[in-house]
Design an enzyme around this catalytic site. Structure first.
Site, mmCIF file in Angstrom:
data_model
loop_
_atom_site.group_PDB
_atom_site.id
_atom_site.type_symbol
_atom_site.label_atom_id
_atom_site.label_comp_id
_atom_site.label_asym_id
_atom_site.label_seq_id
_atom_site.Cartn_x
_atom_site.Cartn_y
_atom_site.Cartn_z
ATOM 1 N N CYS A 39 1.506 -1.722 0.110
ATOM 2 C CA CYS A 39 1.030 -0.366 -0.172
ATOM 3 C C CYS A 39 -0.430 -0.409 -0.647
ATOM 4 C CB CYS A 39 1.942 0.272 -1.209
ATOM 5 S SG CYS A 39 1.301 1.769 -1.947
ATOM 6 N N CYS A 42 -1.369 1.109 -4.089
ATOM 7 C CA CYS A 42 -0.934 0.286 -5.233
ATOM 8 C C CYS A 42 -2.007 -0.729 -5.589
ATOM 9 C CB CYS A 42 0.362 -0.454 -4.902
ATOM 10 S SG CYS A 42 1.737 0.652 -4.592
#
Lengths: 114, 340
Positions: A39, A42
């Site tokens: 991700c 993130c």
């Protein structure tokens, strides 16, 4: 505690339960970062969280990789990343979904004093 | 009209990649590290203000619109005087590092309100096409550029698409559709809702969430997770993520050059609610003028647009269809609240 000032990564369910237990007993604000290696947002938040952990030793920062601890992510209904859960004495008091750094700082400040 | 103001009309670039390694394709472009992404955004001249990801893709709200990163697809949309096409060389280079090569490209935009303020390579569509032609690799051998006009002189649709042999075949079976809506002359009262309250100490994230609720944007797709941001003193951006699908809204509310855009991607086998979505979008902004562009291999998605908008007092003024390599049919329709 050796981990003070750091984001604590929980790699097993046991470690997660143990940290959670410790957090509840301490009555401190616990901020859990649900993250994933694939991700992008993130990765964007990781350094910001590390900085906050350093600055705020009175807040416990935990990190859970949703692929590593699939059951935890499912139990906590995490569908988008990053998700930040705010806990106090075992209760979820707030939640932020997304890399929203200003909101994260604001909410941490608010819940620290509340 | 103001002599110069903020350019709301976005430029939109969609790049498709392919590689030999299925593992790379699984995560693919989502591996791009933050520094590389920032380098790409620097070239365009914008920054990340908010972001979120799910199992399928990452969605970024930018200081100038939005970026979506899928394992083998990137969509980047920027407004103002950004130099969007300059993102192509660094993106191709980072993709190459991951074993991915470009197989398809689509560039679209409306008509700039302030064309003279645009920097190179966006000074004219001709210049943009020349830049694209030079930046794309030779394997993209099917290429087409076209301006689709309308009877509303302030709205026209610029489309460029390019594809390689294999992508051409695959895309012809694709069930993905894209709807791009550009709205001008927004209702003044509704547009005021996209201004920050004076003395509001909230962050852009929190103020954005408030606007999402107050304006009704939050009701457009109740299944979507919304990542929103309010700019100071005015302006708003959001990305909605719903499984593999996204929607995105950007608003420039200033009187005289007010503008809002809505875009969504979806699947043709599940587009029954698109009329309902468009209706809600119109109710948020009540524009006096709007254009709707649908891009899809099959032809049935666009037919619901006029059926939805005409009962809302928006009369269809023009409708054009054209075919593009690997994009399928692009249908460009314009609507106004005026009779003639």
């Amino acid at each position: 505690m050796a981990e003070e000032g750091q984001v604590i990564s929980c790699h097993t369910v046991e470690a997660w339960n143990e940290q959670l237990q410790k957090g509840n007993e301490s009555k401190k604000l616990v901020v859990v970062d649900f993250t994933a290696s694939w991700c992008g947002p993130c990765r964007f938040m990781a350094p910001i969280l590390a900085e906050l952990a350093k600055k705020l030793p009175n807040v416990i920062f935990l990190k859970v990789d949703v692929d590593e601890l699939k059951t935890v992510a499912t139990d906590w209904a995490v569908e988008a990343m990053p998700t930040f859960m705010f806990l106090k004495e075992g209760k979820i008091v707030d939640k932020i979904v997304g890399a929203r750094k200003e909101e994260l700082q604001q909410k941490i400040t608010a819940h620290m004093v509340a | 009209m103001a002599l110069s103001g903020f350019e709301g009309f976005e430029k939109r670039l969609e790049l498709h990649f392919s590689g030999d390694d299925p593992v790379t394709e699984g995560i693919g472009l989502r591996q791009i590290d933050m520094e590389s992404l920032e380098e790409v955004l620097d070239a365009v001249q914008c920054t990340v203000v908010s972001a979120v990801g799910n199992r399928y893709f990452d969605a970024y709200v930018l200081s100038e619109s939005s970026l979506f990163v899928y394992p083998t697809k990137i969509i980047i949309k920027t407004c103002g005087t950004t130099q969007l096409l300059k993102s192509i060389p660094p993106l191709l280079s980072h993709a190459r590092d991951m074993g991915l090569g470009l197989c398809g490209c689509r560039y679209t935009r409306g008509n700039f309100i302030f064309p003279k303020a645009q920097p190179y390579p966006h000074t004219s569509f001709r210049e943009e096409v020349m830049y694209l032609e030079q930046s794309l690799p030779n394997n993209l051998c099917y290429r087409k550029a076209c301006v689709m006009p309308s009877k509303v002189s302030s709205h026209s649709w610029h489309v460029y698409s390019a594809s390689d042999e294999r992508h051409m075949v695959l895309e012809n079976m694709s069930n993905v559709f894209t709807i791009e809506v550009c709205m001008t002359e927004l209702d003044r009262v509704l547009a005021r809702k996209f201004y920050r309250r004076p003395g509001d100490a909230n962050s852009g994230d929190v103020a954005g969430k408030e606007m999402t609720e107050l304006t009704g944007i939050g009701n457009i797709n109740s299944h979507a997770l919304v990542c929103d941001f309010a700019f100071d003193p005015c302006g708003y951006s959001m990305n909605g993520i719903d499984g593999p699908q996204y929607s995105t809204i950007h608003v420039t509310p200033e009187d005289g050059f007010s503008y809002a855009s809505f875009e969504c991607v979806g699947f043709t086998d599940d587009h029954d609610d698109i009329g309902e979505v468009l209706k809600k979008v119109v109710q948020v902004f009540r524009p006096a003028m709007m254009s709707v562009s649908t891009t899809c291999v099959s032809q049935d998605v666009w037919t619901c647009v006029a059926k939805t908008l005409e009962p809302l007092g928006l009369n269809c003024r023009s409708s054009m269809i054209d075919e593009f390599p690997a994009a399928g049919n692009v249908v460009f329709q314009t609507f106004t609240t005026r009779r003639k």
